[in-house]
Design a protein around this motif. Structure first.
Motif, short mmCIF file in Angstrom:
data_model
loop_
_atom_site.label_atom_id
_atom_site.label_comp_id
_atom_site.label_asym_id
_atom_site.label_seq_id
_atom_site.Cartn_x
_atom_site.Cartn_y
_atom_site.Cartn_z
N THR A 16 16.92 1.46 8.19
CA THR A 16 16.00 0.44 7.67
C THR A 16 16.49 -0.06 6.31
O THR A 16 16.56 -1.26 6.04
CB THR A 16 14.58 1.04 7.52
OG1 THR A 16 14.20 1.63 8.76
CG2 THR A 16 13.57 0.01 7.08
N GLN A 17 16.84 0.90 5.44
CA GLN A 17 17.24 0.54 4.07
C GLN A 17 18.62 -0.10 4.03
O GLN A 17 18.87 -0.97 3.17
CB GLN A 17 17.19 1.78 3.16
CG GLN A 17 15.79 2.33 2.97
CD GLN A 17 14.81 1.29 2.40
OE1 GLN A 17 15.20 0.44 1.59
NE2 GLN A 17 13.56 1.35 2.82
N ARG A 158 8.73 11.72 12.76
CA ARG A 158 8.97 10.27 12.91
C ARG A 158 9.66 9.95 14.23
O ARG A 158 10.44 10.76 14.73
CB ARG A 158 9.85 9.76 11.75
CG ARG A 158 9.05 9.49 10.50
CD ARG A 158 9.89 8.73 9.50
NE ARG A 158 9.18 8.60 8.24
CZ ARG A 158 9.69 8.08 7.15
NH1 ARG A 158 10.95 7.67 7.14
NH2 ARG A 158 8.97 7.98 6.05
N GLN A 200 9.06 8.81 1.27
CA GLN A 200 7.71 8.69 1.82
C GLN A 200 6.99 7.42 1.37
O GLN A 200 5.90 7.13 1.84
CB GLN A 200 6.87 9.91 1.42
CG GLN A 200 7.23 11.14 2.26
CD GLN A 200 6.57 12.38 1.72
OE1 GLN A 200 6.87 12.82 0.62
NE2 GLN A 200 5.66 12.94 2.48
N LEU A 201 7.63 6.68 0.47
CA LEU A 201 7.03 5.41 0.03
C LEU A 201 7.17 4.37 1.14
O LEU A 201 8.00 4.53 2.05
CB LEU A 201 7.76 4.91 -1.23
CG LEU A 201 7.66 5.78 -2.48
CD1 LEU A 201 8.55 5.21 -3.59
CD2 LEU A 201 6.22 5.89 -2.96
N PRO A 202 6.39 3.27 1.06
CA PRO A 202 6.60 2.19 2.03
C PRO A 202 8.03 1.64 1.90
O PRO A 202 8.62 1.66 0.81
CB PRO A 202 5.57 1.14 1.60
CG PRO A 202 4.59 1.86 0.74
CD PRO A 202 5.30 3.01 0.12
N ALA A 203 8.57 1.15 3.03
CA ALA A 203 9.98 0.72 3.07
C ALA A 203 10.32 -0.29 1.96
O ALA A 203 11.40 -0.21 1.36
CB ALA A 203 10.29 0.15 4.44
N GLU A 204 9.42 -1.23 1.67
CA GLU A 204 9.70 -2.25 0.65
C GLU A 204 9.83 -1.64 -0.74
O GLU A 204 10.63 -2.10 -1.56
CB GLU A 204 8.62 -3.34 0.65
CG GLU A 204 8.85 -4.44 1.68
CD GLU A 204 10.25 -5.11 1.58
OE1 GLU A 204 10.78 -5.21 0.46
OE2 GLU A 204 10.80 -5.48 2.62
N GLU A 205 9.04 -0.60 -1.01
CA GLU A 205 9.11 0.08 -2.31
C GLU A 205 10.44 0.83 -2.44
O GLU A 205 11.08 0.82 -3.49
CB GLU A 205 7.96 1.10 -2.46
CG GLU A 205 6.58 0.48 -2.54
CD GLU A 205 6.45 -0.45 -3.74
OE1 GLU A 205 6.81 -0.01 -4.84
OE2 GLU A 205 6.02 -1.60 -3.55
#
Ligand SMILES: Nc1ncnc2c1ncn2[C@@H]1O[C@H](COP(=O)(O)OP(=O)(O)OP(=O)(O)O)[C@@H](O)[C@H]1O
Ligand SMILES: Cc1cn([C@H]2C[C@H](O)[C@@H](COP(=O)(O)O)O2)c(=O)[nH]c1=O
Length: 221
Positions: A16-17, A158, A200-205
């Motif tokens: 994702t990142q 996950r 564990q933060l949201p992907a955008e963060e």
């Protein structure tokens, strides 16, 4: 060419990142390439994928088992990285600014250390570490290693992109050791060229944190 490796436990969000970072840097005008390890589209990668699913209880339909001992698979994993070095040189020659990797040498240390210790209790961690270092002697060192830190329990729960969990993905004890090996790795071998972000933060963060770290090592466009 700057090499940035995203590392972390299984399903920590590396893919994702990688996608988010590639898209953002390209939009800024950088010439960006991306890749991943293992390279499942290569002969070595295919052996590794078959090995990971053998004894996992989740063998995908149509995949043939491949069962070798831990030391042998470790050699194949190192070969999988060595085989891409020529491509890295070609990217460099073609004027690529940045190569983003979803896993690289950090994974080989973080997983290889506990996995080889579990397979052969007579081995000392120091011996395994120097063996892995010699296997990776001629592969290029990343300019920045970013660890996306995630608790093993969340990693196991996950949903993955390859179907059922492979032999490492559902091994809680192994993943616990891998997490601490990652901490050791970024604080010793790649100290000074590493960073850790909270998975564990949201992907955008997480992306904001990773982007900030990446910009620290990238020259202006
Ligand atoms: N920040 C996040 N918070 C919650 N879930 C996430 C987050 N980032 C990714 N995920 C989810 O976690 C799963 C794994 O994501 P992703 O494929 O990006 O991870 P990965 O580290 O590349 O996985 P693998 O190790 O299996 O290659 C996916 O279901 C994805 O939607
Ligand atoms: C590169 C690399 C990976 N591994 C392990 C880490 C994971 O459990 C699997 C790969 O799974 P993914 O879903 O494709 O990320 O292999 C390893 O043990 N050594 C390595 O060098």
């Amino acid at each position: 060419m700057t090499i940035i490796a995203l590392e972390g436990l299984d399903k920590s969000g590396k893919h994702t990142q990688t996608e988010l970072l590639v898209e953002r840097l390209r939009a800024e005008g950088y010439k960006v390439e991306q890749s991943e390890f293992h390279r499942y589209d290569t002969p070595t990668g295919q052996l590794i994928q078959r090995w990971l699913y053998t004894r996992s209880g989740n063998m995908p339909e149509g995949m043939e088992p491949y069962d070798v001992d831990q030391k042998t698979i470790e050699l194949i994993m190192a070969a999988d990285k060595q085989a891409q070095q020529k491509w890295f040189e070609e990217l460099d020659a073609a004027g690529t600014d940045v190569l983003i990797l979803d896993r690289y040498v950090g994974s080989q240390y973080a997983y290889g250390l506990p996995a080889n210790k579990a397979a052969d209790q007579n081995l000392k961690y120091g011996e395994i570490h120097s063996w892995l270092q010699s296997l990776l002697r001629f592969v290029r060192t990343p300019d920045l290693t970013i660890l996306i830190d995630l608790p093993p329990k969340e990693s196991i729960n996950r949903k993955g992109k390859h179907g059922g969990n492979d032999r490492y993905e559902s091994d809680f004890n192994l993943l616990t050791d891998v997490r601490s090996m990652y901490y050791d790795h970024i604080n010793t071998l790649v100290r000074g060229s590493s960073a850790m972000v909270m998975g564990q933060l949201p992907a955008e963060e997480i992306h904001k944190d990773i982007y900030k770290e990446a910009k620290r090592v990238l020259p202006p466009v």
